[in-house]
Design a protein around this motif. Structure first.
Motif, short mmCIF file in Angstrom:
data_model
loop_
_atom_site.label_atom_id
_atom_site.label_comp_id
_atom_site.label_asym_id
_atom_site.label_seq_id
_atom_site.Cartn_x
_atom_site.Cartn_y
_atom_site.Cartn_z
N UNK A 175 77.52 96.02 21.15
CA UNK A 175 78.79 95.40 21.56
C UNK A 175 79.52 94.68 20.43
N UNK A 176 78.80 94.19 19.41
CA UNK A 176 79.49 93.40 18.37
C UNK A 176 79.67 94.18 17.07
N UNK A 177 79.00 95.32 16.97
CA UNK A 177 79.06 96.07 15.71
C UNK A 177 80.29 96.95 15.66
N UNK A 178 80.65 97.35 14.43
CA UNK A 178 81.72 98.31 14.27
C UNK A 178 81.22 99.66 14.75
N UNK A 179 79.98 99.96 14.35
CA UNK A 179 79.36 101.23 14.74
C UNK A 179 77.85 101.09 14.65
N UNK A 180 77.14 101.62 15.62
CA UNK A 180 75.68 101.64 15.53
C UNK A 180 75.20 103.08 15.54
N UNK A 181 74.37 103.42 14.56
CA UNK A 181 73.75 104.74 14.52
C UNK A 181 72.25 104.56 14.63
N UNK A 182 71.66 105.19 15.62
CA UNK A 182 70.21 105.13 15.77
C UNK A 182 69.61 106.39 15.16
N UNK A 183 68.65 106.20 14.25
CA UNK A 183 68.02 107.33 13.58
C UNK A 183 66.55 107.36 13.96
N UNK A 184 66.09 108.52 14.41
CA UNK A 184 64.68 108.65 14.76
C UNK A 184 64.23 110.05 14.37
N UNK A 185 62.94 110.19 14.05
CA UNK A 185 62.48 111.46 13.50
C UNK A 185 62.37 112.56 14.56
N UNK A 186 62.35 112.18 15.83
CA UNK A 186 62.25 113.17 16.91
C UNK A 186 63.07 112.68 18.09
N UNK A 187 63.43 113.61 18.99
CA UNK A 187 64.28 113.23 20.10
C UNK A 187 63.43 112.77 21.29
N UNK A 188 62.49 111.91 20.99
CA UNK A 188 61.55 111.43 21.99
C UNK A 188 61.27 109.97 21.61
N UNK A 189 61.42 109.05 22.55
CA UNK A 189 61.31 107.63 22.21
C UNK A 189 60.14 107.00 22.96
N UNK A 190 59.40 106.14 22.24
CA UNK A 190 58.23 105.55 22.89
C UNK A 190 58.56 104.20 23.52
N UNK A 191 59.80 103.75 23.42
CA UNK A 191 60.20 102.46 23.99
C UNK A 191 60.23 102.50 25.52
N UNK A 192 60.54 101.35 26.09
CA UNK A 192 60.61 101.25 27.56
C UNK A 192 61.62 102.26 28.11
N UNK A 193 61.24 103.00 29.16
CA UNK A 193 62.11 104.05 29.71
C UNK A 193 63.52 103.53 30.06
N UNK A 194 63.58 102.30 30.56
CA UNK A 194 64.87 101.72 30.93
C UNK A 194 65.79 101.59 29.70
N UNK A 195 65.20 101.14 28.58
CA UNK A 195 65.97 101.01 27.34
C UNK A 195 66.41 102.37 26.83
N UNK A 196 65.51 103.35 26.96
CA UNK A 196 65.84 104.71 26.50
C UNK A 196 67.05 105.22 27.30
N UNK A 197 67.02 105.00 28.62
CA UNK A 197 68.12 105.44 29.47
C UNK A 197 69.43 104.78 29.07
N UNK A 198 69.36 103.46 28.82
CA UNK A 198 70.58 102.73 28.43
C UNK A 198 71.14 103.26 27.11
N UNK A 199 70.21 103.53 26.17
CA UNK A 199 70.64 104.06 24.87
C UNK A 199 71.29 105.43 25.05
N UNK A 200 70.65 106.28 25.85
CA UNK A 200 71.18 107.64 26.09
C UNK A 200 72.58 107.56 26.72
#
Lengths: 342, 106
Positions: A175-200
């Motif tokens: 919300x406060x950044x000009x732009x956020x880019x998330x970089x990950x080596x694979x399209x699979x995230x080990x974080x909390x499913x709720x956070x993954x959904x929000x990010x998606x």
């Protein structure tokens, strides 16, 4: 600055050995404060392998690492140890009266008659990805944690990782950044499913960019980052314009400020005697994996033994005039009273 | 005993005997293979025993379990043939296995 906390003993590190030291010191009526950089007790047992079995704790053919921590917590409860989590001890200085001033990075200060270093493999620190030149950007453009959100306002931020830290900061800074880019080596995230959904969802709305790939390099001038080079899975590279980067590659253990306290070290371990496990500075002890002496074995078992002997010496420092009578918990009514079982 | 060949980064390869049932990481540490740090001692908690499995061997070795795949996120320069050697058990079928040690363990 908060008021200085006076105590008999400050224990640096709340791993299994630091916890058991509370017990041995407590039987001798010494009060303890424990400081740990993690947000919970247990050290490596809790942070690295809570689910793993341990087979060499006497009388336990097998015990889970977290279970061991929980049982130690239960065992030391009668002594009312006070825990200070999420803090790193930065300084240990000798005061005129022979006691020690212990100060943490959170500004907490202690005056302790005895200091016990039970810091294991050192303090857990964010792992620095080995990108050439990354050190030069740290603190200005590259951050491993967020101290002030304002430092990220209107910035182009690249966040690297697939766990909760990476996801949480993607969500919080977007919300406060000009732009956020998330970089990950694979399209699979080990974080909390709720956070993954929000990010998606943010990615779908075009509010966050998601790039699948790994960091290959950094671009910038001096300490000011201008771009992060990402190598994609197909081998191609892309440069993402960025003024801030946050890499989340897990934790590693570093000796940290301990090296600056003037203690004799042997290969990054603290040299101690085997009678009291005292360091080169009288009144400062080191027990568990952090110490070094001839024949040392890095076993939890050894740390427990070291804690018991250290406690005897610590008692003599705190109460030099009191005669020490050796007692067994099985038969001593006074020890049983301290344990609350009599 | 099965033999495993380690190829340290830009160094001569080293072939050693491996005990069935032990891990590839333990075999490396026992033989002082440079570049295998194994900071956490084999708990799949640090990603500092990262290796690249030689072409042709990856299928035999098998793909990582989800926990290891998660931990590989913390490794440096992960490739499709990346594995954490503490999670690779030595079996008779792995006789002749070749693994390459990366330049850095991060």
């Amino acid at each position: 600055m908060s008021e200085r906390i006076s105590t008999d003993v400050v224990i640096i590190g709340a791993g299994p050995v630091g916890l058991f030291a509370v017990f041995e010191l407590g039987l001798l009526d010494l009060k303890c404060h424990l400081i740990d950089i993690l947000d919970k007790p247990g050290g490596q047992c809790a942070e690295l392998y809570p689910e793993k079995p341990i087979y060499d704790i006497p009388a336990y053919p097998v015990i889970g690492a977290q279970e061991l921590v929980d049982k130690l917590q239960e065992q030391i409860k009668p002594f009312g140890p006070i825990f200070h989590y999420g803090q790193q001890v930065e300084k240990v200085e000798k005061l005129d009266d022979g006691s020690f001033l212990v100060g943490t990075d959170a500004g907490t200060e202690f005056a302790a008659k005895v200091v016990v270093i039970a810091a294991g493999g050192g303090s857990f620190q964010p792992k620095r990805p080995p990108v050439p030149g990354i050190e030069g950007y740290e603190g200005t453009s590259v951050f491993y944690s967020v101290r002030k959100m304002d430092a990220f306002r209107d910035q182009s931020i690249v966040i690297v990782g697939g766990g909760d830290s990476a996801l949480d900061w993607t969500l919080n800074l977007q919300p406060i950044a000009k732009r956020v880019t998330l970089v990950h080596r694979r399209d699979d995230f080990r974080g909390a499913p709720h956070s993954v959904d929000q990010m998606r969802a943010l990615v779908a709305e075009g509010k966050v960019d998601l790039v699948i790939g790994q960091i290959a390099g950094l671009e910038g001038e001096g300490a000011d980052l201008s771009g992060v080079v990402i190598k994609k899975t197909d081998g191609s590279t892309v440069t993402i314009p960025a003024t801030r980067m946050m890499p989340f590659f897990g934790l590693t253990m570093k000796l940290g400020p301990i090296a600056q306290w003037g203690l004799n070290l042997t290969e990054n371990l603290i040299a101690v005697d085997t009678e009291k496990f005292e360091t080169s500075e009288p009144g400062i002890f080191a027990i568990g994996d952090i110490n070094s002496y001839p024949g040392k074995l890095k076993l939890i078992l050894s740390g427990f033994h070291e804690a018991a002997l250290m406690a005897q010496a610590a008692k003599r420092i705190v109460d030099p005039t009191k005669r020490l009578v050796f007692q067994y918990t099985t038969s001593s009514t006074s020890l049983q009273k301290k344990l609350g079982v009599n | 005993m099965p033999k495993i060949t380690f190829v340290p980064y830009r160094q001569e390869e080293i072939t050693v005997e491996a005990e069935i049932g032990s891990t590839v990481m333990e075999t490396a540490v026992r033989n002082g293979i440079p570049g295998i740090e194994a900071e956490c001692g084999g708990a799949c908690a640090c990603a500092t025993c990262h290796v690249y499995v030689e072409d042709g061997w990856y299928e035999k070795v098998g793909a990582p379990q989800p926990m290891e795949e998660d931990m590989l996120d913390f490794a440096w320069e992960v490739k499709p043939n990346s594995r954490l050697s503490c999670q690779m058990k030595v079996t008779a079928e792995l006789d002749g296995l070749v693994v390459h040690v990366p330049e850095r363990q991060a």
